[in-house]
Enzyme design. Structure first.
Site, PDB file in Angstrom:
ATOM      1  N   GLU A  86       0.800  -1.285   0.001  1.00 39.67           N
ATOM      2  CA  GLU A  86      -0.032  -0.053   0.095  1.00 39.67           C
ATOM      3  C   GLU A  86       0.892   1.235  -0.070  1.00 39.67           C
ATOM      4  OE1 GLU A  86      -3.770  -1.213   2.818  1.00 39.67           O
ATOM      5  OE2 GLU A  86      -1.862  -2.128   3.233  1.00 39.67           O
ATOM      6  N   CYS A 107       5.307  -7.141   7.130  1.00 39.75           N
ATOM      7  CA  CYS A 107       6.334  -7.117   8.160  1.00 39.75           C
ATOM      8  C   CYS A 107       6.539  -8.113   9.119  1.00 39.75           C
ATOM      9  CB  CYS A 107       6.175  -5.748   8.849  1.00 39.75           C
ATOM     10  SG  CYS A 107       7.326  -5.155   9.983  1.00 39.75           S
ATOM     11  N   CYS A 111       4.779  -5.771  15.737  1.00 39.75           N
ATOM     12  CA  CYS A 111       4.455  -4.655  16.887  1.00 39.75           C
ATOM     13  C   CYS A 111       2.931  -4.864  17.226  1.00 39.75           C
ATOM     14  CB  CYS A 111       4.794  -3.432  16.388  1.00 39.75           C
ATOM     15  SG  CYS A 111       6.496  -2.922  15.922  1.00 39.75           S
ATOM     16  N   CYS A 114       0.164  -2.588  15.252  1.00 34.52           N
ATOM     17  CA  CYS A 114       0.206  -2.530  13.660  1.00 34.52           C
ATOM     18  C   CYS A 114      -0.687  -3.580  13.264  1.00 34.52           C
ATOM     19  CB  CYS A 114       1.596  -2.252  13.511  1.00 34.52           C
ATOM     20  SG  CYS A 114       1.674  -2.089  11.697  1.00 34.52           S
ATOM     21  N   GLU A 155       9.548  -2.824   7.371  1.00 33.71           N
ATOM     22  CA  GLU A 155      10.644  -1.916   8.018  1.00 33.71           C
ATOM     23  C   GLU A 155      11.936  -1.568   7.061  1.00 33.71           C
ATOM     24  OE1 GLU A 155      13.472  -0.540   9.899  1.00 33.71           O
ATOM     25  OE2 GLU A 155      11.893  -0.911  11.074  1.00 33.71           O
ATOM     26  N   SER A 186      11.879   5.838   8.411  1.00 33.27           N
ATOM     27  CA  SER A 186      11.410   5.445   9.657  1.00 33.27           C
ATOM     28  C   SER A 186      11.804   4.130   9.912  1.00 33.27           C
ATOM     29  CB  SER A 186      10.006   5.596  10.027  1.00 33.27           C
ATOM     30  OG  SER A 186       9.408   5.249  11.327  1.00 33.27           O
ATOM     31  N   SER A 209      10.983   4.982  15.767  1.00 28.15           N
ATOM     32  CA  SER A 209       9.800   4.300  16.410  1.00 28.15           C
ATOM     33  C   SER A 209      10.072   4.086  17.831  1.00 28.15           C
ATOM     34  CB  SER A 209       8.801   3.521  15.584  1.00 28.15           C
ATOM     35  OG  SER A 209       7.931   3.317  16.245  1.00 28.15           O
ATOM     36  N   LEU A 210       9.651   4.812  18.834  1.00 26.03           N
ATOM     37  CA  LEU A 210      10.032   4.692  20.175  1.00 26.03           C
ATOM     38  C   LEU A 210       9.059   3.737  21.021  1.00 26.03           C
ATOM     39  CD1 LEU A 210      12.664   5.027  22.119  1.00 26.03           C
ATOM     40  CD2 LEU A 210      11.860   7.075  22.718  1.00 26.03           C
ATOM     41  N   CYS A 328      -1.745   5.447  10.175  1.00 23.72           N
ATOM     42  CA  CYS A 328      -0.622   4.899  10.830  1.00 23.72           C
ATOM     43  C   CYS A 328      -0.895   3.738  11.548  1.00 23.72           C
ATOM     44  CB  CYS A 328       0.229   5.787  11.688  1.00 23.72           C
ATOM     45  SG  CYS A 328       1.619   5.172  12.226  1.00 23.72           S
TER      46      CYS A 328
END
Length: 336
Positions: A86, A107, A111, A114, A155, A186, A209-210, A328
């Site tokens: 996408e 991915c 996470c 996500c 990633e 990112s 991304s923390l 996001c």
């Protein structure tokens, strides 16, 4: 489309053994104008034959395009082998667009907040497949595209070489013509690649991304914490900031999880002495596991951050495109 689409002018000249001027004309035609290779002007047929012989035809087909009520547009694209990715067109100030690009199909990082992570990883994209996403969006746009963010599926630093090759193609004056300072890459925190990126001195903006400054919390949200713990990640961020200046840190806010006073205090301790720009964004409930903070919780967290990170910019990111799963954390290759 051609596999050589991922080459900037200099790389194309080296690979094809042609002059830089011819490479610029070809890049200007294929990427700058989105035209066929043979439409390149003032390039000898023998040169075009040589480039065409090196190129392997490829395909990136639009499956669906959906418009969110706030102007975001999500493109679902299918690769030649059936893998889907996408891209998202983001409106800015009613005058131009930024485009969010995918670096992988799916991915592997998993996470918890996500939707892409729930897909698993199909494969990494080739540079031309990344560049072709932008060409699809640009062909559909009446406003200029002035920025790119590598924040779609995947990633980026687990597809490092292809992402950098694509980024340089996109900022090539003969190609994508996007200011390199307006290209953001990112990462969820692949520490060795952050260090490599810093050492190589690339001009693109680094975003990390923390999402938590307390290790056990980050581990629960982001399994990558197991392999690349916070202390190593922050050391890499510190090194990058020392060479390049302020680093953007993305922080997905999850109600009751990472928005308390203790989280702000941990951020203050972790980031002491590092010039950062903190971008909090409310989680989008794509997985059904988390909920965003309400305004009272956000306001309290913002005030705590201001106390713990004095002088550091704290800019809340707008989460657009939610109604069409363009926001996001919501990219999951769904058709609707």
């Amino acid at each position: 489309m051609l596999h050589l689409l991922g080459q900037d002018s200099r790389a194309l000249a080296r690979k094809a053994g042609i002059s830089l001027e011819d490479a610029r004309r070809i890049t200007g035609a294929v990427i700058g104008r989105g035209a066929p290779l043979r439409s390149a002007r003032n390039v000898r047929r023998a040169v075009l034959d040589r480039v065409e012989a090196l190129a392997t035809p490829g395909e990136l087909r639009r499956v669906a395009c959906t418009d969110a009520k706030d102007g975001f547009r999500r493109y679902l694209l299918e690769l030649g082998d059936g893998a889907r990715v996408e891209a998202v067109r983001i409106p800015l100030f009613d005058t131009h667009h930024t485009v969010c690009l995918s670096s992988q199909a799916g991915c592997a990082l998993g996470c918890s907040f996500c939707a892409t992570g729930a897909l698993g990883l199909a494969r990494s994209l080739r540079a031309w497949e990344i560049v072709a996403q932008l060409l699809h969006v640009r062909a559909d746009s009446t406003r200029p595209i002035t920025g790119v963010v590598f924040m779609g599926q995947g990633e980026p630093f687990l597809n490092y070489d292809a992402v950098l090759e694509a980024a340089y193609t996109l900022c090539d004056p003969a190609g994508g013509r996007i200011d390199g300072r307006r290209i953001s890459i990112s990462t969820a925190g692949v520490v060795p690649m952050i260090r490599r990126y810093t050492a190589e001195g690339h001009k693109f903006r680094l975003c990390v991304s923390l999402n938590a400054a307390i290790p056990w919390k980050r581990r629960a949200l982001m399994p990558i914490e197991e392999g690349f713990p916070l202390d190593e990640l922050v050391d890499a961020v510190r090194e990058h900031a020392a060479q390049r200046g302020r680093v953007t840190l993305e922080y997905v806010m999850i109600a009751g999880v990472n928005t308390g006073d203790e989280d702000a205090a941990a951020l203050g301790r972790l980031l002491a002495g590092i010039p950062v720009r903190l971008n909090p964004i409310a989680v989008n409930d794509a997985t059904g596991r988390h909920r965003p903070p309400d305004e009272a919780e956000w306001n309290a967290f913002r005030d705590a951050l201001a106390r713990e990170l004095p002088g550091q910019p704290i800019v809340r990111r707008y989460s657009g495109g939610q109604d069409e799963h363009a926001a996001c954390g919501m990219l999951s290759s769904r058709t609707r």
